[in-house]
Design a protein around this motif. Structure first.
Motif, mmCIF file in Angstrom:
data_model
loop_
_atom_site.group_PDB
_atom_site.id
_atom_site.type_symbol
_atom_site.label_atom_id
_atom_site.label_comp_id
_atom_site.label_asym_id
_atom_site.label_seq_id
_atom_site.Cartn_x
_atom_site.Cartn_y
_atom_site.Cartn_z
ATOM 1 N N ALA A 213 -2.826 36.060 39.221
ATOM 2 C CA ALA A 213 -1.563 35.574 39.802
ATOM 3 C C ALA A 213 -1.384 36.134 41.215
ATOM 4 C CB ALA A 213 -0.391 35.969 38.907
ATOM 5 N N LEU A 214 -1.700 37.418 41.385
ATOM 6 C CA LEU A 214 -1.590 38.041 42.702
ATOM 7 C C LEU A 214 -2.550 37.367 43.690
ATOM 8 C CD1 LEU A 214 -0.823 40.308 44.718
ATOM 9 C CD2 LEU A 214 -2.613 41.707 43.663
ATOM 10 N N PRO A 317 5.183 55.023 42.823
ATOM 11 C CA PRO A 317 6.189 54.724 43.850
ATOM 12 C C PRO A 317 5.626 53.995 45.079
ATOM 13 C CG PRO A 317 6.224 57.061 43.232
ATOM 14 C CD PRO A 317 5.024 56.470 42.597
ATOM 15 N N TYR A 318 4.310 54.040 45.274
ATOM 16 C CA TYR A 318 3.734 53.490 46.514
ATOM 17 C C TYR A 318 2.926 52.217 46.294
ATOM 18 C CZ TYR A 318 4.805 58.341 47.242
ATOM 19 O OH TYR A 318 5.441 59.544 47.245
ATOM 20 N N ALA A 319 2.929 51.713 45.067
ATOM 21 C CA ALA A 319 2.114 50.535 44.764
ATOM 22 C C ALA A 319 2.983 49.290 44.744
ATOM 23 C CB ALA A 319 1.422 50.716 43.414
ATOM 24 N N ASP A 320 2.682 48.338 45.637
ATOM 25 C CA ASP A 320 3.372 47.047 45.540
ATOM 26 C C ASP A 320 2.858 46.287 44.327
ATOM 27 O OD1 ASP A 320 5.013 47.221 47.902
ATOM 28 O OD2 ASP A 320 3.134 47.133 49.034
ATOM 29 N N HIS A 321 1.567 46.448 44.082
ATOM 30 C CA HIS A 321 0.959 45.854 42.881
ATOM 31 C C HIS A 321 0.090 46.936 42.260
ATOM 32 C CE1 HIS A 321 2.153 41.923 44.455
ATOM 33 N NE2 HIS A 321 1.768 42.408 45.620
ATOM 34 N N LEU A 322 0.233 47.108 40.967
ATOM 35 C CA LEU A 322 -0.509 48.171 40.287
ATOM 36 C C LEU A 322 -1.423 47.541 39.241
ATOM 37 C CD1 LEU A 322 -0.919 51.190 39.920
ATOM 38 C CD2 LEU A 322 1.099 51.234 38.449
ATOM 39 N N VAL A 323 -2.720 47.851 39.352
ATOM 40 C CA VAL A 323 -3.693 47.357 38.374
ATOM 41 C C VAL A 323 -4.200 48.569 37.606
ATOM 42 C CG1 VAL A 323 -5.871 46.104 38.055
ATOM 43 C CG2 VAL A 323 -4.363 45.532 39.993
ATOM 44 N N ARG A 324 -4.010 48.546 36.302
ATOM 45 C CA ARG A 324 -4.411 49.700 35.489
ATOM 46 C C ARG A 324 -5.837 49.543 34.973
ATOM 47 N NH1 ARG A 324 -1.541 54.102 36.528
ATOM 48 N NH2 ARG A 324 0.664 53.914 36.014
ATOM 49 N N ILE A 325 -6.585 50.629 35.017
ATOM 50 C CA ILE A 325 -7.925 50.653 34.411
ATOM 51 C C ILE A 325 -7.980 51.842 33.447
ATOM 52 C CG2 ILE A 325 -9.220 49.438 36.221
ATOM 53 C CD1 ILE A 325 -9.911 52.155 37.443
ATOM 54 N N PRO A 326 -8.835 51.762 32.422
ATOM 55 C CA PRO A 326 -8.900 52.865 31.463
ATOM 56 C C PRO A 326 -9.450 54.137 32.107
ATOM 57 C CG PRO A 326 -10.100 50.930 30.656
ATOM 58 C CD PRO A 326 -9.747 50.659 32.075
ATOM 59 N N ALA A 327 -9.043 55.272 31.546
ATOM 60 C CA ALA A 327 -9.566 56.557 32.003
ATOM 61 C C ALA A 327 -11.039 56.645 31.613
ATOM 62 C CB ALA A 327 -8.780 57.689 31.359
ATOM 63 N N PHE A 344 -10.375 39.141 41.234
ATOM 64 C CA PHE A 344 -9.540 38.906 42.421
ATOM 65 C C PHE A 344 -10.246 37.951 43.383
ATOM 66 C CE2 PHE A 344 -8.215 40.559 46.702
ATOM 67 C CZ PHE A 344 -6.839 40.322 46.617
ATOM 68 N N ALA A 345 -11.510 38.244 43.694
ATOM 69 C CA ALA A 345 -12.258 37.419 44.654
ATOM 70 C C ALA A 345 -12.493 36.016 44.094
ATOM 71 C CB ALA A 345 -13.594 38.095 44.994
ATOM 72 N N CYS A 346 -12.816 35.937 42.833
ATOM 73 C CA CYS A 346 -13.110 34.656 42.213
ATOM 74 C C CYS A 346 -11.869 33.762 42.227
ATOM 75 C CB CYS A 346 -13.594 34.907 40.778
ATOM 76 S SG CYS A 346 -14.204 33.452 39.968
ATOM 77 N N GLU A 347 -10.716 34.354 41.898
ATOM 78 C CA GLU A 347 -9.473 33.564 41.845
ATOM 79 C C GLU A 347 -9.023 33.159 43.249
ATOM 80 O OE1 GLU A 347 -8.264 32.724 38.909
ATOM 81 O OE2 GLU A 347 -6.533 31.615 39.690
ATOM 82 N N LEU A 348 -9.180 34.065 44.209
ATOM 83 C CA LEU A 348 -8.804 33.737 45.587
ATOM 84 C C LEU A 348 -9.660 32.603 46.127
ATOM 85 C CD1 LEU A 348 -7.950 36.885 47.702
ATOM 86 C CD2 LEU A 348 -7.346 34.553 48.280
#
Ligand code: BG6
Length: 369
Positions: A213-214, A317-327, A344-348
Motif C-alpha cells: 500500500a505504501l 516516534p521517528y518512523a512515518d512508516h514502520l515495517v516490522r521484521i522478526p528478531a 516494495f520495489a516490485c509493487e512500485l
C-alpha cells in the motif's frame, strides 16, 4: 509456470522460505554441526588459507558484501569483496593460500568467470556458490556449493539472493567450525537459528500488505534513498538496486554513518528514505547511532520508512512508516530485512506500469564482459 501469480517475481518472492530451507537441507547433521562434504577442497587447504576474496556482480555482489561481515567475524580471516568486472584489471594479490569465492546465480556471468579464471591462474583455490547445476562457473571452479533456489525466471534476483546469503553463512560457519575460533558456542547457536530462519522469512511475507500500500502511494516520486549500517548497509544497496532495476527510479543506498559526510545534503521535504535498523540487542551502539540518523533526516522533512525488529520501540516516534521484521542474530538480519525491500520495489514497479519480470535493457545472465 507462474503458479497463479501475475509475475514470476511475485512467485519467486513467495518461494523464498522454501528456497532457504532447501539450501540448508542435508547440510546440518543431527548434532547441529555443518557437513559440507560437497565443498571438495581439502580441509588442510581450507585450514591454511590466509585470506578470502569474493567476486560477483549485481545482486550476487551484495550477497558477497554481507558475507564479508560473517566470514571475518566467525573465521577471523581477512575477506575482500570485489566487483568481478574490476577484479582482474587491478593486478590483485593472490596465491595458493587465497580462497576465492565466486557467487553467481546463473553460473554464466562472463565478468565473474573471467575473475575466477584469473584467480586460478595465480594458484588460488576457487569455491563457486551457484544456483545452476553444471553451468560454466562451477565447472571451472575447484568446488561448488549449490544454492537450491530452483529456477529463477524474473530478471531481478530475489530467491536466489536469499539462498546466496544462506550459502555464504554456511561457508563462513563451516570455515569457523573447521579452523576453530573462539566463537565455537556462537557458531553452534547461529546454526540453530539458521535452521529456523525459513519460518521467519514466511512470517515477513505474511505481513507485506502495508508495504504494498505504501509503495503505491510513492509511484510518482523521482528518488528514494536507502540507509543501513553493518550488514544493513549491503541490504540498503540491494534495496536501491531493486528499485532501479524494476521501477526505473533514482535510488541510492548509503552507509548510515556516511550520511553526515555528504548524502545528508540530498535530504529534502517529503523525500522517501528507507532505513534498515540493526537489532537493538546485538550491536546496540550502532542501533543508537542509526536512531539519531532517523531523527536527523526527519527533522529535515524526509518521509522515513523504517525497517526495524519487533519490540524495537526507540524508532517508533521517528518512523512515518514502520515495517516490522522478526528478531534474528545480527548477522542473519539481511535474510528478513531484504524481503520488504523486494516487495516494495516490485509493487512500485507495477504501480508505474513497468514490466516486472523483464525490465528494460536488462538480461538475466550477461555472457559478455
Ligand atoms: C545481472 C543481472 O546482469 O547479473 C542481475 O541482471 C544479477 O540480476 C547479475 O544479479 C549477476 O548475475 P549472476 O547470474 O552471476 O548471479
Amino acid at each position: 509456470e507462474k503458479g497463479g501469480y501475475d509475475y514470476f517475481m511475485l512467485k519467486e518472492i513467495a518461494e523464498q522460505p522454501k528456497a532457504v530451507a532447501d539450501t540448508l537441507l542435508g547440510r546440518i547433521d543431527a548434532e547441529g554441526a555443518l557437513t559440507l562434504d560437497e565443498v571438495r577442497i581439502p580441509h588442510s587447504v581450507l585450514r591454511e588459507a590466509d585470506k578470502v576474496v569474493i567476486v560477483a556482480c549485481g545482486t550476487a555482489f551484495h550477497a558477497g558484501l554481507i558475507a564479508k561481515y560473517a566470514i571475518e567475524h566467525w573465521t577471523r580471516m581477512p575477506c575482500e569483496v570485489e566487483l568481478a568486472s574490476e577484479f582482474r584489471y587491478r593486478d590483485p594479490i593472490l596465491d595458493p593460500r587465497t580462497l576465492v569465492i565466486a557467487i553467481s546465480q546463473s553460473g554464466e556471468t562472463m565478468d565473474t568467470l573471467m575473475a575466477l579464471r584469473h584467480a586460478r591462474e595465480q594458484g588460488a583455490k576457487v569455491l563457486a556458490i551457484c544456483n545452476t547445476n553444471g553451468s560454466t562457473i562451477p565447472r571451472e571452479s575447484d568446488a561448488v556449493l549449490y544454492t537450491h533456489a530452483g529456477p529463477e525466471v524474473a530478471v531481478a534476483s530475489t530467491k536466489a539472493f536469499l539462498t546466496q546469503l544462506v550459502a555464504c553463512y554456511l561457508v563462513a560457519l563451516y570455515l569457523g567450525q573447521l579452523r576453530g575460533t573462539k566463537w565455537g558456542d556462537e557458531i553452534r547457536a547461529v546454526i540453530r537459528d539458521l535452521s529456523r530462519i525459513a519460518g521467519e522469512v514466511e512470517r515477513v511475507l505474511e505481513t507485506m500488505e502495508p508495504v504494498r500500500a505504501l509503495a503505491r502511494t510513492l509511484a510518482d516520486k523521482r528518488t528514494v534513498l536507502f540507509l543501513g549500517r553493518h550488514v544493513g548497509y549491503p541490504v540498503a544497496l540491494e534495496g536501491a538496486l531493486k528499485l532501479k532495476e524494476l521501477a526505473y527510479m533514482h535510488a541510492e543506498g548509503f552507509a548510515a554513518g556516511e550520511l553526515k559526510h555528504g548524502p545528508i545534503a540530498l535530504i529534502e521535504e517529503d523525500l522517501p528514505v528507507v532505513v534498515v535498523v540493526p537489532s537493538p540487542r546485538g550491536r546496540s551502539v550502532l542501533h543508537g547511532k542509526i536512531v539519531s540518523n532517523i531523527q536527523e533526516i526527519r527533522a529535515r522533512g524526509a518521509r522515513t520508512i523504517v525497517i526495524a525488529e519487533e519490540g524495537d520501540e526507540a524508532v517508533v516516534p521517528y518512523a512515518d512508516h514502520l515495517v516490522r521484521i522478526p528478531a534474528t542474530p545480527t548477522l542473519l538480519q539481511p535474510l528478513v530485512a531484504t524481503v520488504p525491500l523486494q516487495v516494495f520495489a516490485c509493487e512500485l514497479a507495477t504501480a508505474r506500469g513497468n514490466e516486472v519480470d523483464q525490465p528494460r535493457n536488462l538480461a538475466k545472465s550477461v555472457t559478455v564482459e
